[in-house]
Design an enzyme around this catalytic site. Structure first.
Site, PDB file in Angstrom:
ATOM      1  N   ASN A   7       0.413  16.379  12.802  1.00 42.22           N
ATOM      2  CA  ASN A   7      -0.679  15.425  12.611  1.00 42.22           C
ATOM      3  C   ASN A   7      -0.838  14.643  13.908  1.00 42.22           C
ATOM      4  OD1 ASN A   7      -2.385  13.369  11.883  1.00 42.22           O
ATOM      5  ND2 ASN A   7      -1.192  12.695  10.108  1.00 42.22           N
ATOM      6  N   ARG A  91      -3.199  18.959  10.538  1.00 42.49           N
ATOM      7  CA  ARG A  91      -4.140  18.078   9.857  1.00 42.49           C
ATOM      8  C   ARG A  91      -5.361  17.908  10.756  1.00 42.49           C
ATOM      9  NH1 ARG A  91      -4.449  11.694   9.795  1.00 42.49           N
ATOM     10  NH2 ARG A  91      -6.047  11.476   8.220  1.00 42.49           N
ATOM     11  N   HIS A 208      -6.040   5.577  -3.117  1.00 39.96           N
ATOM     12  CA  HIS A 208      -5.196   5.696  -1.926  1.00 39.96           C
ATOM     13  C   HIS A 208      -5.327   4.368  -1.179  1.00 39.96           C
ATOM     14  CE1 HIS A 208      -3.447   7.955   1.609  1.00 39.96           C
ATOM     15  NE2 HIS A 208      -3.956   6.885   2.193  1.00 39.96           N
ATOM     16  N   ASN A 211      -3.374   1.326   4.950  1.00 40.93           N
ATOM     17  CA  ASN A 211      -4.129   0.618   5.964  1.00 40.93           C
ATOM     18  C   ASN A 211      -5.602   1.004   5.898  1.00 40.93           C
ATOM     19  OD1 ASN A 211      -4.005  -1.231   7.903  1.00 40.93           O
ATOM     20  ND2 ASN A 211      -2.726  -0.017   9.274  1.00 40.93           N
ATOM     21  N   GLY A 212      -5.832   2.311   5.773  1.00 38.26           N
ATOM     22  CA  GLY A 212      -7.146   2.796   5.388  1.00 38.26           C
ATOM     23  C   GLY A 212      -7.080   3.016   3.881  1.00 38.26           C
ATOM     24  N   ARG A 241     -10.812  -2.661   8.415  1.00 43.77           N
ATOM     25  CA  ARG A 241     -12.188  -2.161   8.288  1.00 43.77           C
ATOM     26  C   ARG A 241     -12.936  -2.928   7.208  1.00 43.77           C
ATOM     27  NH1 ARG A 241     -10.228   3.715   7.574  1.00 43.77           N
ATOM     28  NH2 ARG A 241      -9.413   4.161   9.638  1.00 43.77           N
ATOM     29  N   ARG A 285       2.013  -7.260   3.167  1.00 43.36           N
ATOM     30  CA  ARG A 285       3.246  -8.042   2.960  1.00 43.36           C
ATOM     31  C   ARG A 285       3.070  -9.439   3.537  1.00 43.36           C
ATOM     32  NH1 ARG A 285       6.377  -2.829   5.018  1.00 43.36           N
ATOM     33  NH2 ARG A 285       4.440  -2.836   6.178  1.00 43.36           N
ATOM     34  N   GLY A 333      -0.511   0.932  -2.564  1.00 39.21           N
ATOM     35  CA  GLY A 333      -0.523   1.455  -3.934  1.00 39.21           C
ATOM     36  C   GLY A 333       0.875   1.805  -4.438  1.00 39.21           C
ATOM     37  N   ASN A 335       3.739   0.488  -3.217  1.00 41.39           N
ATOM     38  CA  ASN A 335       4.744  -0.579  -3.076  1.00 41.39           C
ATOM     39  C   ASN A 335       4.377  -1.952  -3.611  1.00 41.39           C
ATOM     40  OD1 ASN A 335       6.865   0.849  -1.550  1.00 41.39           O
ATOM     41  ND2 ASN A 335       5.201   1.132  -0.091  1.00 41.39           N
ATOM     42  N   GLU A 384       1.057  14.199   2.038  1.00 48.64           N
ATOM     43  CA  GLU A 384       0.033  15.019   2.686  1.00 48.64           C
ATOM     44  C   GLU A 384       0.675  16.186   3.446  1.00 48.64           C
ATOM     45  OE1 GLU A 384      -1.313  11.107   3.834  1.00 48.64           O
ATOM     46  OE2 GLU A 384      -3.343  11.900   3.971  1.00 48.64           O
TER      47      GLU A 384
HETATM   48  P1  ADP Z   1      -1.635   4.191   6.870  1.00 52.30           P
HETATM   49  O1  ADP Z   1      -0.976   5.535   6.670  1.00 52.30           O
HETATM   50  O2  ADP Z   1      -3.085   4.169   6.475  1.00 52.30           O
HETATM   51  O3  ADP Z   1      -1.372   3.533   8.175  1.00 52.30           O
HETATM   52  P2  ADP Z   1       0.182   3.304   4.789  1.00 52.30           P
HETATM   53  O4  ADP Z   1      -0.172   4.157   3.644  1.00 52.30           O
HETATM   54  O5  ADP Z   1       1.469   3.532   5.494  1.00 52.30           O
HETATM   55  O6  ADP Z   1      -1.006   3.207   5.825  1.00 52.30           O
HETATM   56  O7  ADP Z   1       0.159   1.796   4.276  1.00 52.30           O
HETATM   57  C1  ADP Z   1       0.438   0.760   5.155  1.00 52.30           C
HETATM   58  C2  ADP Z   1       0.251  -0.562   4.431  1.00 52.30           C
HETATM   59  O8  ADP Z   1       1.034  -0.582   3.236  1.00 52.30           O
HETATM   60  C3  ADP Z   1       0.781  -1.735   5.254  1.00 52.30           C
HETATM   61  O9  ADP Z   1      -0.223  -2.233   6.084  1.00 52.30           O
HETATM   62  C4  ADP Z   1       1.155  -2.717   4.210  1.00 52.30           C
HETATM   63  O10 ADP Z   1       0.044  -3.562   4.038  1.00 52.30           O
HETATM   64  C5  ADP Z   1       1.332  -1.941   2.928  1.00 52.30           C
HETATM   65  N1  ADP Z   1       2.688  -2.068   2.382  1.00 52.30           N
HETATM   66  C6  ADP Z   1       3.782  -1.346   2.680  1.00 52.30           C
HETATM   67  N2  ADP Z   1       4.848  -1.781   1.971  1.00 52.30           N
HETATM   68  C7  ADP Z   1       4.415  -2.800   1.200  1.00 52.30           C
HETATM   69  C8  ADP Z   1       5.021  -3.677   0.246  1.00 52.30           C
HETATM   70  N3  ADP Z   1       6.318  -3.585  -0.067  1.00 52.30           N
HETATM   71  N4  ADP Z   1       4.234  -4.597  -0.329  1.00 52.30           N
HETATM   72  C9  ADP Z   1       2.940  -4.710  -0.016  1.00 52.30           C
HETATM   73  N5  ADP Z   1       2.313  -3.922   0.854  1.00 52.30           N
HETATM   74  C10 ADP Z   1       3.028  -2.990   1.468  1.00 52.30           C
END
Ligand code: ADP
Length: 398
Positions: A7, A91, A208, A211-212, A241, A285, A333, A335, A384
């Site tokens: 990726n 990917r 999903h 971050n996105g 975004r 967080r 989602g 965590n 993924e």
């Molecule tokens: P991407 O792959 O789009 O960069 P992720 O799926 O890894 O993103 O998600 C990242 C986001 O998940 C972080 O910005 C954070 O906000 C959130 N996150 C991770 N762990 C926790 C937690 N324990 N509680 C709340 N939010 C969390």
């Protein structure tokens, strides 16, 4: 067969080597700062200590060369030689309307991928660089492209067309494409397995939330609507975004603030969302902590985020008549217990009833309610890479 999943981002490369016999991860890692000073590979072979390899990497080819060396290293590697890599799965973010499924990469596919650059100028070029680098270093290994957009190619036209002059669709392919398809597909299939029901009979809404973030309506195993659009900017409010805004706001702020097109694009993609509202952080967080300490804008950002997810769930419930399963995945989602609770709060009207005790889970598969008459609510960590490896294996074995 061992499959290497790649990726590539503009300055990063994530990889996993998966043994498809038992779908076990043999090794994985991340290359950071490709083309920038301080580039390094973080590599972990399962069962061994993580190693960090610091070396200049001017381009993706060099990065991949170091990854392959790490995989076969006698001390910290996972395999003895590159011959043990049976195929590579890449990917690719945007497949336009050309790719409704994963494909074996050949010259015609490379040409079609280059044609899709216009649709994803930020994402597709690094994906293509990764494929080119692999072709150079492993010329005899078959390669497969797996597209973020492919799963959404089943969305009916009445859902994907924008109410703009029709010629814009014909001339430029302006329409909803949707993203995170590999993730929505994986978690919807997994949900059907966990509920022990045929996916063909289920209406599933997959959220999903990373971050996105995007939501998808999956009917009978097929995507029929999703919140991201022509680009990943549409839909939910995200880390940075904006998601949906009145399009008239854009020329208005460009004029008032004297912004160029690039500047307004940067604002909508990098400075908006929950970061823009809170003024603190894009990380949930940080926002949850700030909100707990009384920060009003952090609380507002979280409320706005949850309300948007709620609105999409409601819209998709209407599109599909009912929802059998609601799935949460990705960083937030998987965590955030409190975000899942806020999203499901007051959704009894559409038969969504979260069991707050069962909701006390992070990062593992779980069903969050026991009441069989209401919508099943599930947490499913997305995978993924495994999905890419499965598609790659299937195509290579054909
Ligand atoms: P991407 O792959 O789009 O960069 P992720 O799926 O890894 O993103 O998600 C990242 C986001 O998940 C972080 O910005 C954070 O906000 C959130 N996150 C991770 N762990 C926790 C937690 N324990 N509680 C709340 N939010 C969390």
């Amino acid at each position: 067969m061992n499959i290497l999943v790649i990726n590539c981002g503009s300055s990063s490369l994530k990889y996993q080597l998966i043994d498809m016999e038992n779908e076990e991860v043999l090794a994985k890692g991340l290359v950071e700062r490709i083309g920038i000073e301080g580039s390094r590979v973080k590599h972990t072979t399962t069962g061994k200590e993580e190693v960090i390899i610091e070396e200049p990497m001017p381009d993706h080819r060099k990065a991949l060369e170091l990854v392959l060396n790490a995989l076969v290293d006698t001390n910290y590697g996972a395999i003895e030689s590159m011959d043990e890599i049976g195929a590579v799965g890449h990917r690719v973010v945007h497949g336009g309307e050309k790719f409704a499924n994963s494909v074996l990469i050949d010259d015609a596919v490379m040409e079609a991928l280059n044609d899709c650059i216009e649709l994803a100028p930020l994402h597709n070029p690094p994906n293509i660089m990764g494929i080119e680098a692999c072709k150079e270093l492993m010329p005899n290994t078959p390669m497969v492209g797996v597209f973020d957009t492919a799963f959404h190619q089943t969305i009916p036209m009445s859902n994907y067309i924008y109410p703009l002059p029709y010629e814009l669709y014909e001339k430029y392919g302006i329409r909803k494409y949707g993203f995170h398809g590999t993730s929505h597909k994986y978690v919807s299939q997994r949900a059907a397995e966990m509920l022990d029901k045929p996916i063909e009979e289920l209406n599933i809404v997959t959220c999903h939330l990373g971050n996105g973030a995007s939501v998808c309506a999956v009917q009978g195993g097929k995507s029929i609507e999703t919140s991201m659009g022509f680009t990943p900017l549409e839909g939910l409010a995200m880390g940075t975004r904006s998601g949906d805004v009145d399009p008239a706001v854009i020329p208005f702020i460009m004029e008032k603030e004297g912004l160029t097109f690039d500047e307004v694009n940067e604002m909508l993609n990098k400075k908006s969302g929950v970061l823009g509202i809170s003024g603190i952080s894009s990380d949930f967080r940080d926002l949850e902590e700030a909100a707990a300490n009384g920060n009003k804008r952090a609380k507002l950002a979280l409320e706005l985020f949850c309300n948007r997810v709620k609105k999409y769930i409601g819209a998709y419930a209407a599109l599909m008549c009912n929802i059998d399963a609601l799935v949460f995945t990705a960083g937030i989602g998987e965590n955030s217990i409190s975000i899942r609770e806020q999203i499901c709060d007051d959704l009894e009207c559409i038969n969504i009833k979260l069991d707050k005790e069962l909701n006390q889970v992070r990062g593992e598969e779980a069903i969050l309610n026991k009441d069989l008459t209401s919508t099943s609510i599930l947490v499913i960590p997305t995978n993924e890479e495994l999905m890419i490896a499965r598609d790659t294996l299937e195509l290579v074995e054909k």
